[in-house]
Design a protein around this motif. Structure first.
Motif, PDB file in Angstrom:
ATOM      1  N   PRO A   1       0.818  -1.227   0.000  1.00 59.79           N
ATOM      2  CA  PRO A   1       0.000   0.000   0.000  1.00 59.79           C
ATOM      3  C   PRO A   1       0.849   1.274   0.000  1.00 59.79           C
ATOM      4  CG  PRO A   1       0.051  -0.952   2.193  1.00 59.79           C
ATOM      5  CD  PRO A   1       0.776  -1.932   1.304  1.00 59.79           C
ATOM      6  N   CYS A   2       1.423   1.582  -1.162  1.00 61.05           N
ATOM      7  CA  CYS A   2       2.271   2.773  -1.316  1.00 61.05           C
ATOM      8  C   CYS A   2       1.640   3.705  -2.354  1.00 61.05           C
ATOM      9  CB  CYS A   2       3.675   2.382  -1.773  1.00 61.05           C
ATOM     10  SG  CYS A   2       4.511   1.241  -0.655  1.00 61.05           S
ATOM     11  N   ALA A   3       1.554   4.973  -2.021  1.00 62.74           N
ATOM     12  CA  ALA A   3       0.971   5.947  -2.941  1.00 62.74           C
ATOM     13  C   ALA A   3       1.905   6.198  -4.125  1.00 62.74           C
ATOM     14  CB  ALA A   3       0.685   7.250  -2.212  1.00 62.74           C
ATOM     15  N   ALA A   4       1.340   6.605  -5.253  1.00 65.19           N
ATOM     16  CA  ALA A   4       2.106   6.966  -6.449  1.00 65.19           C
ATOM     17  C   ALA A   4       1.443   8.199  -7.053  1.00 65.19           C
ATOM     18  CB  ALA A   4       2.142   5.811  -7.442  1.00 65.19           C
ATOM     19  N   VAL A   5       2.036   9.358  -6.832  1.00 63.69           N
ATOM     20  CA  VAL A   5       1.426  10.627  -7.238  1.00 63.69           C
ATOM     21  C   VAL A   5       2.126  11.172  -8.474  1.00 63.69           C
ATOM     22  CG1 VAL A   5       0.863  12.984  -6.533  1.00 63.69           C
ATOM     23  CG2 VAL A   5       0.757  11.124  -4.859  1.00 63.69           C
TER      24      VAL A   5
ATOM     25  N   LEU B   1      -5.725   7.586   1.090  1.00 68.92           N
ATOM     26  CA  LEU B   1      -6.782   7.092   0.206  1.00 68.92           C
ATOM     27  C   LEU B   1      -6.492   5.695  -0.335  1.00 68.92           C
ATOM     28  CD1 LEU B   1      -9.456   8.300  -0.912  1.00 68.92           C
ATOM     29  CD2 LEU B   1      -8.160   9.020  -2.928  1.00 68.92           C
ATOM     30  N   ILE B   2      -5.213   5.299  -0.371  1.00 65.66           N
ATOM     31  CA  ILE B   2      -4.809   4.053  -1.025  1.00 65.66           C
ATOM     32  C   ILE B   2      -5.544   2.838  -0.458  1.00 65.66           C
ATOM     33  CG2 ILE B   2      -2.883   3.618   0.552  1.00 65.66           C
ATOM     34  CD1 ILE B   2      -2.602   3.077  -3.186  1.00 65.66           C
ATOM     35  N   SER B   3      -5.892   1.936  -1.340  1.00 64.89           N
ATOM     36  CA  SER B   3      -6.557   0.697  -0.928  1.00 64.89           C
ATOM     37  C   SER B   3      -5.507  -0.297  -0.452  1.00 64.89           C
ATOM     38  CB  SER B   3      -7.338   0.099  -2.095  1.00 64.89           C
ATOM     39  OG  SER B   3      -7.742  -1.215  -1.813  1.00 64.89           O
ATOM     40  N   ALA B   4      -5.671  -0.815   0.771  1.00 66.70           N
ATOM     41  CA  ALA B   4      -4.708  -1.772   1.312  1.00 66.70           C
ATOM     42  C   ALA B   4      -4.826  -3.132   0.638  1.00 66.70           C
ATOM     43  CB  ALA B   4      -4.913  -1.915   2.816  1.00 66.70           C
ATOM     44  N   SER B   5      -6.008  -3.482   0.177  1.00 69.34           N
ATOM     45  CA  SER B   5      -6.216  -4.804  -0.430  1.00 69.34           C
ATOM     46  C   SER B   5      -5.834  -4.840  -1.907  1.00 69.34           C
ATOM     47  CB  SER B   5      -7.678  -5.221  -0.266  1.00 69.34           C
ATOM     48  OG  SER B   5      -8.545  -4.291  -0.910  1.00 69.34           O
ATOM     49  N   ARG B   6      -5.978  -3.717  -2.612  1.00 67.77           N
ATOM     50  CA  ARG B   6      -5.659  -3.670  -4.044  1.00 67.77           C
ATOM     51  C   ARG B   6      -4.924  -2.362  -4.367  1.00 67.77           C
ATOM     52  NH1 ARG B   6     -10.835  -4.494  -7.575  1.00 67.77           N
ATOM     53  NH2 ARG B   6      -9.238  -4.677  -9.199  1.00 67.77           N
TER      54      ARG B   6
END
Length: 542
Positions: free
Chosen positions: A190-194, A228-233
Motif C-alpha cells: 500500500p504505497c501511494a504513487a502521485v 486514500l490508497i486501498s490496502a487490499s488492491r
C-alpha cells in the motif's frame, strides 16, 4: 450534506467580503486548510469502492486503456513472477515520464525483446541502450536505467527491492513516484504513487488552489493519496486513479458527468453552487474581485478560489495553470556530409557527443553554433540564409542590418568550413591553410563535390529550442587516418534510423533525404524534357 454545506459557506464568505470591504472591515479567510482534508473514513472508503468498481467495469467491458505493461490484478492467467513484473513496471514508468502512452508502446516492446529480464539489461552497453531508446527523448533516462540495472544485479541479485526507501536511495533514476508504482503494482504494497494525473484528480476532489510544485502543496497531495490508497488492491487503485485523470478528469473539458467519484468532488460542487451565491445581490464582477484579491489567514495553500478566465467557474481551474517561460533559441548550422563507399553505398559522417550534458553520448552530424551564448531571437523570427550570402534577419536599422549581415556571412562560412573539414578529415584542430582548399579539395584523396543549403528544421527541448539550418555536402574519396575514430564514423544511410541519434538530427536527415529524392526525380524528368513544372528541389535560392 456536509460537503455541500462547506462549499456554500466558503462561497458565501467570499461573497460577503464585497460588503465588508465597503466598511473597511479586516479581511478574513473564506476557508481553512481543513477544507481540503477528507471529511471522514466513510468518505475515503466510498471513494475507494467507487473508483475500483469503475476500474473493473472498464476492464471487463474492454474500455480500459490497453498497455502492454499492464496486467489487471483480477487476471489469473499471468505466470510472471513479482520480480519480473517489477522490472517491467520500472521500465514502463521511466519511459512514461514526460512521454505519452502511444509513443511509449513500441519502445517498451522493443526494449523487452532486446532485454527480457533485468539481468539481460545489466549486461548491455550504453551504446546499446541509447540505440534502442533513440527517438524517445530525455536520453539520460536510458543510461540511468542501465546504471540502475547494474546496481540491482550486483547488490540485490537482479531483483528490485520491495521497499520504497531502498528503491529511492540505491537505484539511480527511481524517485518517490516510480518507487510507489513499482511496490504497489508489482509487489502489492500500500504505497501511494502521485503523478500529474493524480495531482489533477486530487486537486479537484479537494479544491486545492495552491501551486502543485510548492513543497507544502506537494506534501498535502502525498498525504491525501496515502490515506486514500486501498490496502487490499493498492496497484489497481493507483492505476485507477491515474486512468481517471488521463481519461475523464482531463486538463480541459473534464467529463464530470461520467466521473465515478463526482459526489465527493469539491470543485464540481463549488461550480454547481456558484449561481446561487452570485445571484445574492452581488454582481459577478464584484465577487470576482473579492475572491481573486483575498488573502487567507488560515489556509496557507490557496491564494484564491477561482482563476476566473470566464464568468462561470469550472472544475478545470484546479490545479492552477503554471506560467510557462519562453524557451531560449539557439541557432545552428548542421552539416550532413555524404559520400559513396567503395561498394557504392551512400554513407554519412557522424560524431559522438560528450558523455555528459544534453544528449550525452548520442551521435550527430557536424554542427556549428551561430550565436555566442543563447539567442534572444523569438522562435517566430526565422533565420534565413542564401547560399553564399549568409543573410541573417535582425531587428536593427538598415545600416546595422547591412553590417551585421556581412559579419554573419563571413563568420558563418568560415565556421562551416572549419567544422566541415574537421568532420571529413577527422582532425582535432584546423589550421587556416585548410580553408582555402575547402571549395575544391580537402586533401589529395578527398574532394568536395557539392555544397547545398537544403532548408531549416526546428527541434524543441524542455528548456531550449534548436533552430537548425541544414547543409548537405557531397564528397568523394577517403580521409586517411580520420576514416574512423573513437568518436567519429561513416555509416550507411539505411543504418541512420537504427543509430543512437536524437530526433533533431533525424529531422535534419529526413529533410536532406527528401530533397535528395526530389532532386533525383527532377534530374530524371529533365533528361526526359519534363522538368519545367517541378519546384526547386534544394529548398535554396540556387
Amino acid at each position: 450534506m456536509t460537503l455541500e454545506r462547506d462549499v456554500l459557506q466558503r462561497l458565501r464568505n467570499a461573497a460577503n467580503k464585497v460588503k465588508r470591504s465597503s466598511e473597511d472591515a479586516p479581511a478574513t479567510s473564506d476557508h481553512s486548510t481543513k477544507y481540503h482534508e477528507w471529511r471522514s473514513q466513510a468518505e475515503i472508503q466510498s471513494i475507494r469502492d467507487s473508483l475500483l468498481t469503475w476500474y473493473d467495469r472498464e476492464f471487463s467491458s474492454g474500455n480500459q486503456r490497453s498497455m502492454p505493461w499492464r496486467i489487471h490484478d483480477t487476471m489469473e492467467t499471468s505466470t510472471k513472477s513479482k520480480d519480473q513484473r517489477a522490472y517491467e513496471v520500472w521500465i514502463s514508468e521511466v519511459m512514461l515520464q514526460q512521454t505519452q502512452v502511444e509513443r511509449v508502446r513500441p519502445y517498451f516492446m522493443k526494449w523487452l525483446q532486446k532485454w527480457p529480464t533485468l539481468l539481460d539489461l545489466a549486461n548491455a552497453t550504453e551504446e546499446d541502450v541509447r540505440t534502442v531508446w533513440s527517438g524517445l527523448g530525455y536520453y539520460s533516462r536510458a543510461t540511468r536505467l542501465l546504471g540502475g540495472a547494474k546496481i540491482v544485479a550486483a547488490i540485490f541479485d537482479g531483483k528490485l527491492p520491495e521497499d520504497t526507501t531502498t528503491l529511492e536511495k540505491q537505484v539511480p533514476g527511481i524517485g518517490r513516484y516510480t518507487a510507489g508504482a513499482v511496490t504497489s503494482i508489482a509487489y502489492g504494497l500500500p504505497c501511494a504513487a502521485v503523478d500529474g494525473n493524480v495531482v489533477r484528480v486530487l486537486a479537484r476532489l479537494r479544491a486545492i488552489g495552491g501551486d502543485p510544485k510548492s513543497t507544502v502543496v506537494d506534501k498535502l497531495f502525498w498525504s491525501l493519496a496515502s490515506s486514500l490508497i486501498s490496502a487490499s488492491r493498492p496497484g489497481a487503485f493507483n492505476q485507477a486513479l491515474m486512468d481517471l485523470g488521463a481519461t475523464i478528469c482531463t486538463p480541459r473539458n473534464p467529463g464530470c458527468g461520467r466521473c465515478p467519484v463526482r459526489e465527493h468532488c469539491l470543485a464540481r460542487t463549488e461550480t454547481d453552487n456558484w449561481k446561487s451565491i452570485s445571484s445574492d445581490n452581488n454582481s459577478i464582477e464584484d465577487i470576482k474581485t473579492a475572491i481573486s484579491s483575498e488573502t487567507s489567514n488560515d489556509c496557507t495553500l490557496c491564494p484564491r478560489v477561482f482563476s476566473f478566465e470566464s464568468q462561470t467557474p469550472d472544475p478545470s481551474v484546479y490545479p492552477p495553470k503554471q506560467i510557462k517561460t519562453e524557451r531560449p533559441v539557439k541557432n545552428f548550422t548542421v552539416i550532413v556530409v555524404e559520400r559513396l563507399s567503395e561498394d557504392g553505398f551512400r554513407q554519412v559522417r557522424l560524431h559522438q557527443r560528450k558523455a555528459e550534458g544534453l544528449l550525452a553520448g548520442m551521435w550527430e552530424f557536424g554542427m556549428v553554433e551561430l550565436d555566442e551564448g543563447k539567442s534572444t531571437i523569438s522562435p517566430k523570427v526565422q533565420r534565413k540564409r542564401k547560399r553564399g550570402g549568409g543573410e541573417v534577419e535582425t531587428n536593427s536599422t538598415s545600416a546595422q542590418k547591412g553590417r551585421k549581415k556581412s559579419q554573419a556571412s563571413e563568420k558563418l562560412d568560415e565556421d562551416i568550413a572549419i567544422v566541415a573539414v574537421k568532420d571529413v578529415l577527422g582532425l582535432s584542430t584546423i589550421s587556416r591553410s585548410h580553408l582555402g582548399a575547402v571549395a575544391r579539395s580537402a586533401s589529395s584523396a578527398l574532394t568536395i563535390e557539392s555544397r547545398k543549403h537544403v532548408g531549416t528544421v526546428t527541434h524543441t527541448f524542455s528548456h531550449v529550442v534548436w533552430q537548425m539550418e541544414v547543409e548537405h555536402w557531397k564528397v568523394s574519396g577517403e580521409n586517411g587516418d580520420g576514416e574512423h575514430t573513437n568518436d567519429a564514423k561513416w555509416v550507411n544511410i539505411d543504418e541512420i534510423h537504427y543509430t543512437a541519434m536524437g530526433n533533431g538530427m533525424k529531422k535534419a536527415w529526413n529533410l536532406v533525404d527528401a530533397v535528395s529524392e526530389k532532386g533525383n526525380v527532377l534530374s530524371k524528368r529533365k533528361r526526359a524534357g519534363k522538368g519545367a513544372n517541378l519546384d526547386n528541389p534544394t529548398g535554396s535560392d540556387e
